[in-house]
Design a protein around this motif. Structure first.
Motif, mmCIF file in Angstrom:
data_model
loop_
_atom_site.group_PDB
_atom_site.id
_atom_site.type_symbol
_atom_site.label_atom_id
_atom_site.label_comp_id
_atom_site.label_asym_id
_atom_site.label_seq_id
_atom_site.Cartn_x
_atom_site.Cartn_y
_atom_site.Cartn_z
ATOM 1 N N LYS A 10 0.942 -1.460 0.156
ATOM 2 C CA LYS A 10 -0.374 -0.234 0.125
ATOM 3 C C LYS A 10 1.271 0.991 -0.308
ATOM 4 C CE LYS A 10 -3.709 -2.298 1.976
ATOM 5 N NZ LYS A 10 -4.619 -2.777 4.166
ATOM 6 N N THR A 11 0.167 2.182 -0.118
ATOM 7 C CA THR A 11 1.098 3.467 -0.011
ATOM 8 C C THR A 11 0.647 4.500 0.913
ATOM 9 O OG1 THR A 11 1.031 3.735 -3.093
ATOM 10 C CG2 THR A 11 1.153 5.373 -1.718
ATOM 11 N N VAL A 12 1.652 5.040 1.755
ATOM 12 C CA VAL A 12 1.334 5.786 2.700
ATOM 13 C C VAL A 12 2.169 7.335 2.968
ATOM 14 C CG1 VAL A 12 1.583 5.802 5.635
ATOM 15 C CG2 VAL A 12 1.531 3.636 4.017
ATOM 16 N N ALA A 13 0.998 8.085 3.365
ATOM 17 C CA ALA A 13 1.908 9.715 3.946
ATOM 18 C C ALA A 13 2.386 10.145 4.109
ATOM 19 C CB ALA A 13 0.752 10.832 3.271
ATOM 20 N N VAL A 14 3.780 10.040 4.777
ATOM 21 C CA VAL A 14 4.141 10.752 6.100
ATOM 22 C C VAL A 14 5.061 11.976 6.051
ATOM 23 C CG1 VAL A 14 6.522 10.073 7.827
ATOM 24 C CG2 VAL A 14 5.222 8.439 6.590
ATOM 25 N N PHE A 15 3.730 12.746 7.282
ATOM 26 C CA PHE A 15 3.920 14.158 6.994
ATOM 27 C C PHE A 15 4.760 14.634 8.673
ATOM 28 C CE2 PHE A 15 3.696 18.668 7.927
ATOM 29 C CZ PHE A 15 3.348 19.108 6.976
ATOM 30 N N GLY A 16 6.218 15.120 8.118
ATOM 31 C CA GLY A 16 6.282 15.200 9.625
ATOM 32 C C GLY A 16 8.096 14.794 9.614
ATOM 33 N N LEU A 17 9.114 14.883 9.152
ATOM 34 C CA LEU A 17 9.835 14.275 8.624
ATOM 35 C C LEU A 17 11.120 15.006 10.024
ATOM 36 C CD1 LEU A 17 10.119 14.811 5.106
ATOM 37 C CD2 LEU A 17 9.769 12.802 5.919
ATOM 38 N N ALA A 23 12.207 7.447 10.504
ATOM 39 C CA ALA A 23 11.918 6.420 11.312
ATOM 40 C C ALA A 23 10.619 5.689 10.269
ATOM 41 C CB ALA A 23 12.154 6.556 12.067
ATOM 42 N N SER A 24 10.107 5.865 10.623
ATOM 43 C CA SER A 24 8.928 5.518 10.170
ATOM 44 C C SER A 24 8.525 5.201 8.980
ATOM 45 C CB SER A 24 7.229 6.499 10.346
ATOM 46 O OG SER A 24 7.049 6.627 11.538
ATOM 47 N N CYS A 25 9.054 6.182 8.017
ATOM 48 C CA CYS A 25 9.845 5.722 6.468
ATOM 49 C C CYS A 25 10.293 4.821 6.548
ATOM 50 C CB CYS A 25 9.755 7.130 5.826
ATOM 51 S SG CYS A 25 9.233 8.595 5.608
ATOM 52 N N ALA A 37 6.745 10.644 1.215
ATOM 53 C CA ALA A 37 6.989 12.035 2.176
ATOM 54 C C ALA A 37 6.831 13.048 2.273
ATOM 55 C CB ALA A 37 8.605 11.963 3.027
ATOM 56 N N ALA A 38 6.863 14.336 3.330
ATOM 57 C CA ALA A 38 6.459 15.333 3.150
ATOM 58 C C ALA A 38 6.475 16.096 4.524
ATOM 59 C CB ALA A 38 4.515 15.925 2.881
ATOM 60 N N ASP A 39 6.857 17.584 4.380
ATOM 61 C CA ASP A 39 7.489 18.237 5.828
ATOM 62 C C ASP A 39 6.997 19.667 4.871
ATOM 63 O OD1 ASP A 39 8.814 19.841 8.533
ATOM 64 O OD2 ASP A 39 8.931 17.763 8.491
ATOM 65 N N ASP A 40 6.919 20.304 5.565
ATOM 66 C CA ASP A 40 6.684 22.335 5.601
ATOM 67 C C ASP A 40 7.522 22.618 5.768
ATOM 68 O OD1 ASP A 40 3.686 22.537 5.682
ATOM 69 O OD2 ASP A 40 3.688 22.804 7.701
ATOM 70 N N SER A 41 9.101 21.356 6.159
ATOM 71 C CA SER A 41 10.561 21.606 6.263
ATOM 72 C C SER A 41 11.038 21.753 4.900
ATOM 73 C CB SER A 41 11.096 21.922 7.359
ATOM 74 O OG SER A 41 12.720 21.958 7.482
ATOM 75 N N ALA A 42 11.734 22.343 4.040
ATOM 76 C CA ALA A 42 12.212 22.186 2.785
ATOM 77 C C ALA A 42 13.136 21.051 3.018
ATOM 78 C CB ALA A 42 12.702 23.591 1.816
ATOM 79 N N GLU A 43 14.261 22.065 4.106
ATOM 80 C CA GLU A 43 15.444 21.457 4.727
ATOM 81 C C GLU A 43 15.100 19.490 4.986
ATOM 82 O OE1 GLU A 43 18.932 21.600 7.851
ATOM 83 O OE2 GLU A 43 17.434 22.791 7.834
ATOM 84 N N ASN A 44 13.972 19.477 5.797
ATOM 85 C CA ASN A 44 13.594 17.468 6.218
ATOM 86 C C ASN A 44 13.682 17.106 4.941
ATOM 87 O OD1 ASN A 44 14.207 18.607 8.430
ATOM 88 N ND2 ASN A 44 12.083 18.891 9.404
ATOM 89 N N VAL A 45 12.524 18.216 3.797
ATOM 90 C CA VAL A 45 12.045 16.753 2.759
ATOM 91 C C VAL A 45 13.678 17.073 1.882
ATOM 92 C CG1 VAL A 45 11.157 17.482 0.660
ATOM 93 C CG2 VAL A 45 9.758 18.381 2.219
ATOM 94 N N VAL A 70 0.632 9.209 7.946
ATOM 95 C CA VAL A 70 1.398 8.956 9.425
ATOM 96 C C VAL A 70 2.029 10.441 9.711
ATOM 97 C CG1 VAL A 70 3.246 8.091 10.434
ATOM 98 C CG2 VAL A 70 1.823 6.199 9.255
ATOM 99 N N LEU A 71 1.298 11.190 11.156
ATOM 100 C CA LEU A 71 1.770 12.474 11.123
ATOM 101 C C LEU A 71 2.591 12.321 12.574
ATOM 102 C CD1 LEU A 71 0.299 14.610 9.975
ATOM 103 C CD2 LEU A 71 -1.235 15.117 12.863
ATOM 104 N N ALA A 72 3.530 13.329 11.895
ATOM 105 C CA ALA A 72 4.086 13.413 13.529
ATOM 106 C C ALA A 72 3.634 14.050 14.438
ATOM 107 C CB ALA A 72 5.735 14.450 13.334
ATOM 108 N N PRO A 73 3.873 13.311 15.623
ATOM 109 C CA PRO A 73 3.459 14.188 16.871
ATOM 110 C C PRO A 73 3.583 15.373 17.067
ATOM 111 C CG PRO A 73 5.186 12.792 17.650
ATOM 112 C CD PRO A 73 5.014 12.665 15.983
#
Length: 465
Positions: A10-17, A23-25, A37-45, A70-73
């Motif tokens: 399956k395909t899973v989106a992970v936000f907050g890297l 680790a979730s990725c 994988a996604a994040d509001d921070s370009a550096e984390n992406v 899957v959302l970062a806390p």
């Protein structure tokens, strides 16, 4: 690593890297899922892309392909407003979960009876988590410790019999774990905190309650009952038929564990017996640590750990870095690093543990400041104020001797000098800031490490043994 097989194919989106997100990725990919994988921070992406993951702006993709988000806390789920990725997921009917939920699903699939101890509470959860992990190691378990205490849960080894996972959980993590089912669940206490993320104290308390309410069949719910919220929680769990162990450090109990004259006592069926002695254990000094120790003892007993092993484990516990950590002694002066005391409630525990205190406080202030600590002011021989809060704290201290030191290095030097010159037999130089660190240090760990280094560089300072 714990491969997450429940989303294989399956395909899973992970936000907050950050740490747990990456680790979730890795865990999802190892279990056969495709990760976006996604994040509001370009550096984390960029870091995720360098690690080989597909990255995307989740505003511009079809959510129909995602089996879960899957959302970062650290990303808001409900308050002050849901993050835009949460709104996207809800619009598409995609479940929003966290990394501990992924762990719970793997445990249920592969080792449903493997020991899993989950700990939450407003204060004390890190110390209690570290203490339980220490006790289980002493008892011979293969112990995996993680969660909110630092190591992402999916970076640990997979669940199996003979291996115990001891996991600290924040309210944010509980919110993202709908099928949480520990074998032992611990709720230490509830006081006002994180209202910006939960809206009301009642909602915050209800999230905390879910951890102990979700204990699996045959498991044990351990609840500190020295505050009203938690007393009500224990009563509700009783009515629901859960196996509840109540904990108190303020009053004897008819049933449960309580602390009396420095001893942990177990009461049941009209009988009482001593479980362990806390006297002379420097790493567990203070009423707050007595609660931590009693809850840890209840967890150990629930896992069948013997009284001898429990007592040995308590005595050999080195303490948690930056939480009432004894970092040195010079003559009659003890130096204590309580950098994790980032709010007044946490600092109250530290101030209550000593009598002759040379107190280093300040940093980025929190709502309410230190007005709630006035009852402890008679214990303070002098205060040394640092950071943004210095002027505010000076006003609150009033006639209590104090100086505005501005920086930690000046505060340590002056506090050490004054404590030694006082001639007091049990003088304590205590760093317990009652503030966040962000005005001068990136986090409380860096602040506490700096304090430790400054103390240990003082002439004549020796390790505490």
């Amino acid at each position: 690593m714990i491969p997450v097989t429940s989303f294989a194919g399956k395909t899973v989106a992970v936000f907050g890297l950050g740490g747990s997100g990456l680790a979730s990725c890795h865990a999802l990919k190892a279990g056969g899922a495709e990760v976006v994988a996604a994040d509001d921070s370009a550096e984390n992406v960029a870091k995720a892309a360098q690690a080989g993951f597909i990255t995307a702006d989740l505003r511009n993709v079809s959510w129909a392909k995602f089996a879960a988000l899957v959302l970062a806390p650290g990303v808001p789920l409900t308050h002050p407003v849901p993050h835009w990725s949460v709104l996207k997921a809800r619009e598409a009917g995609v479940e929003v979960i966290g990394d501990i939920e992924l762990f719970c699903r793997e445990r249920r699939r592969h080792a449903p009876n493997a020991p899993f101890v989950a700990i939450t509470g407003t204060n004390g959860k890190s110390t209690t988590t570290a203490l339980i992990a220490h006790l289980t190691k002493v008892a011979g378990y293969d112990t995996q410790m993680g969660g909110n205490i630092g190591t992402a849960i999916l970076s640990l080894e997979p669940p199996r019999m003979g291996r115990v996972h001891v996991i600290e959980m924040s309210s944010y993590q509980i919110d993202l774990t709908p099928s949480l089912d520990p074998s032992v669940g611990i709720l230490l206490n509830v006081s006002e905190d994180h209202i910006d993320r939960h809206g009301t104290l009642a909602h915050y308390a209800a999230v905390k309650e879910r951890l102990v309410a979700a204990v699996q069949e045959g498991g044990t719910a351990i609840v500190g009952v020295d505050d009203g919220y938690c007393r009500d929680v224990a009563d509700r769990l009783d009515r629901a038929g859960k196996n509840v162990v109540r904990i108190s450090v303020k009053n004897p109990l008819a049933s449960g564990l309580y602390v009396e004259h420095g001893n942990i006592v177990r009461a049941s069926g009209g009988a009482r017996s001593e479980v362990a002695a806390l006297g002379g254990i420097g790493s567990l000094r203070g009423l707050h640590n007595a609660q931590n120790a009693a809850c840890a003892a209840a967890a150990a007993l629930a896992m069948g750990i013997s009284l001898d092993v429990l007592q040995n484990g308590l005595r050999s516990f080195p303490g948690l870095a930056h939480r009432m950590e004894q970092v040195g002694r010079r003559g009659n002066v003890l130096f204590v690093n309580d950098s994790k005391g980032t709010n007044a409630d946490a600092t109250a525990h530290a101030l209550s543990s000593f009598v002759d205190i040379f107190w280093i406080a300040g940093g980025k202030p929190k709502a309410g400041g230190i007005t709630s600590l006035t009852g402890f002011f008679p214990r303070i021989r002098k205060a040394y104020l640092i950071g943004e809060a210095a002027q505010e704290f000076s006003g609150t201290l009033g006639q209590v001797p104090h100086e505005i030191s501005q920086t930690l290095d000046v505060a340590v030097e002056h506090a050490a000098r004054d404590a030694e010159a006082s001639g007091l037999t049990d003088a304590v130089v205590l760093l317990s800031p009652a503030c966040a660190s962000f005005d001068q240090y990136r986090n409380f760990e860096i602040r506490g490490t700096k304090f430790r280094e400054l103390v240990q560089a003082l002439p004549g300072v020796k390790p505490v043994v």
